[in-house]
Design a protein around this motif. Structure first.
Motif: not given
Length: 123
Positions: A93-96, A112-115
């Motif tokens: 799961y990625y946050c944006n 931006s995107w999380g790791q």
């Protein structure tokens, strides 16, 4: 610069629940959009849920009724509460996060995107 740090993934039994968090930091002026997507090997990343600065939310059909997205504007954090987890929910799961930030005297747009954080659903 904007940095995102995700947390909350892990191993969960089918039917269980978890909460993912994504905290943004940096010289942020405004956060307009926060969202979560997920990806499994060999598949494209798919959007799961999103929330605007005004609190408008959207959800993928596959998770409606089982997922709640929320945000804390003071903490610059977005949360994803997932319940009644199914094996098909297993993914990274990625946050944006999108908005504007200060770059010296200038104001710039960021997307931006999380790791990524792994969610595994298994008995």
């Amino acid at each position: 610069q904007v940095r995102l740090v995700e947390s909350g993934g892990g191993l969960v039994q089918p039917g269980g629940s978890l909460r993912l968090s994504c905290a943004a930091s940096g010289s942020i002026f405004v956060i307009a959009y926060m969202g979560w997507s997920r990806q499994t090997p060999g598949k494209e990343r798919e959007p799961v849920a999103s929330i605007t600065s005004g609190g408008l939310t959207t959800y993928a059909d596959s998770v409606k009724g089982r997922v709640t997205i929320s945000r804390d504007n003071v903490k610059k954090t977005v949360y994803l509460q997932v319940s009644s987890l199914k094996p098909e929910d297993a993914a990274v799961y990625y946050c944006n996060v999108r908005g504007t930030y200060y770059d010296g005297p200038d104001m710039k747009v960021f997307d931006s995107w999380g790791q990524g954080t792994q969610v595994t659903v298994s008995a």
